[in-house]
Motif scaffolding. Sequence first.
Motif, short mmCIF file in Angstrom:
data_model
loop_
_atom_site.label_atom_id
_atom_site.label_comp_id
_atom_site.label_asym_id
_atom_site.label_seq_id
_atom_site.Cartn_x
_atom_site.Cartn_y
_atom_site.Cartn_z
N ARG A 58 50.18 31.89 1.94
CA ARG A 58 51.14 32.46 1.01
C ARG A 58 52.13 31.34 0.71
N GLU A 59 53.02 31.57 -0.21
CA GLU A 59 53.99 30.53 -0.56
C GLU A 59 54.80 30.15 0.68
N GLY A 60 54.76 28.86 1.03
CA GLY A 60 55.52 28.36 2.17
C GLY A 60 54.89 28.60 3.52
N ARG A 61 53.65 29.08 3.56
CA ARG A 61 53.01 29.39 4.84
C ARG A 61 51.50 29.18 4.77
N GLU A 62 50.96 28.48 5.77
CA GLU A 62 49.51 28.35 5.92
C GLU A 62 49.18 28.35 7.40
N PHE A 63 48.18 29.15 7.75
CA PHE A 63 47.70 29.24 9.13
C PHE A 63 46.18 29.21 9.09
N ARG A 64 45.59 28.40 9.98
CA ARG A 64 44.13 28.25 9.95
C ARG A 64 43.59 28.00 11.35
N VAL A 65 42.49 28.69 11.66
CA VAL A 65 41.76 28.46 12.90
C VAL A 65 40.30 28.22 12.55
N ASP A 66 39.71 27.16 13.10
CA ASP A 66 38.30 26.82 12.88
C ASP A 66 37.52 27.04 14.18
N PHE A 67 36.40 27.73 14.08
CA PHE A 67 35.57 28.03 15.24
C PHE A 67 34.24 27.27 15.15
N ASP A 68 33.81 26.72 16.27
CA ASP A 68 32.58 25.93 16.34
C ASP A 68 31.40 26.87 16.58
N LEU A 69 30.57 27.06 15.57
CA LEU A 69 29.44 27.98 15.66
C LEU A 69 28.21 27.34 16.30
N THR A 70 28.29 26.07 16.62
CA THR A 70 27.13 25.37 17.20
C THR A 70 27.05 25.57 18.71
N LYS A 71 28.13 26.12 19.32
CA LYS A 71 28.17 26.23 20.77
C LYS A 71 28.63 27.63 21.19
N PRO A 72 27.72 28.60 21.25
CA PRO A 72 28.10 29.92 21.74
C PRO A 72 28.64 29.83 23.17
N ILE A 73 29.60 30.69 23.48
CA ILE A 73 30.22 30.68 24.81
C ILE A 73 30.06 32.04 25.47
N ALA A 74 30.47 32.12 26.75
CA ALA A 74 30.41 33.39 27.47
C ALA A 74 31.27 34.44 26.75
N LEU A 75 30.81 35.67 26.77
CA LEU A 75 31.52 36.72 26.04
C LEU A 75 32.87 37.03 26.68
N PRO A 76 33.89 37.23 25.87
CA PRO A 76 35.23 37.56 26.39
C PRO A 76 35.30 39.02 26.80
N PRO A 77 36.44 39.44 27.37
CA PRO A 77 36.60 40.86 27.75
C PRO A 77 36.58 41.78 26.54
N THR A 78 36.41 43.06 26.81
CA THR A 78 36.49 44.07 25.75
C THR A 78 37.90 44.08 25.17
N PRO A 79 38.02 44.06 23.84
CA PRO A 79 39.37 44.07 23.26
C PRO A 79 40.09 45.39 23.57
N TRP A 80 41.40 45.33 23.62
CA TRP A 80 42.21 46.50 23.92
C TRP A 80 41.93 47.62 22.90
N GLY A 81 41.76 48.81 23.41
CA GLY A 81 41.54 49.97 22.54
C GLY A 81 40.09 50.23 22.20
N TYR A 82 39.18 49.37 22.65
CA TYR A 82 37.76 49.53 22.38
C TYR A 82 37.02 49.81 23.68
N LYS A 83 35.79 50.29 23.56
CA LYS A 83 34.94 50.57 24.72
C LYS A 83 33.62 49.84 24.58
N ASP A 84 33.02 49.52 25.72
CA ASP A 84 31.70 48.87 25.71
C ASP A 84 30.63 49.85 25.24
#
Length: 200
Positions: free
Chosen positions: A174-200
């Motif tokens: 937006r005007e005056g603001r930029e945020f960016r995160v890049d994820f490396d899709l070539t290297k899958p990693i161990a799965l993180p915990p279940t996000p809050w509010g969700y169930k397995d």
Amino acid sequence: MKKQLILLSTTLLFSLTAAANTVQDAPLVSITSHDNYFDNLRQHCGKAYEGKMTVDNPASGGFEGRLIMHVRNCTDSQLQIPFHVGNDHSRTWVITKTGSGLSLKHDHRLQDGSYDQSTMYGGHTIDAGFDTVQSFPADQYSKELFAKLGNPQSNTNIWQMYIYPDTFTYRLVREGREFRVDFDLTKPIALPPTPWGYKD
């Protein structure tokens, strides 16, 4: 006369019910670029990837720790992608086929699973976009939420998500603001915990 009114009401109710069922059962309509983009993301379902913040201007804080995206739950019409920040498991990106494009929502939860006061904001596509890139300008719900929470500057938010063979990018501008995160899709990693509010 009374019998005729009852018969008319019954017929009208039946017609409305049938119409509603027809709409509900109708196939979800979308265009090729939206379908291809959705499928490009869905092929990563069940996998998690680590990322790094590449732009944060001006610096906002709150994104310290390991950054992980997890394409966790996928259907033909929706993708749920938790975004973990260190030990904060409150964020889930929800991408949905709406029949008139793609919707992006930010599902924010508290640790007990209840909704944060700032949740389900996001936007909807307004053009075809590309197989690899889609933009989501803030929708009306989000604008009213931002105003209510005292963040009117966010009314011009545009969220963008890029999906390339080697990289997935989440970007806010937006005007005056930029945020960016890049994820490396070539290297899958161990799965993180279940996000809050969700169930397995």
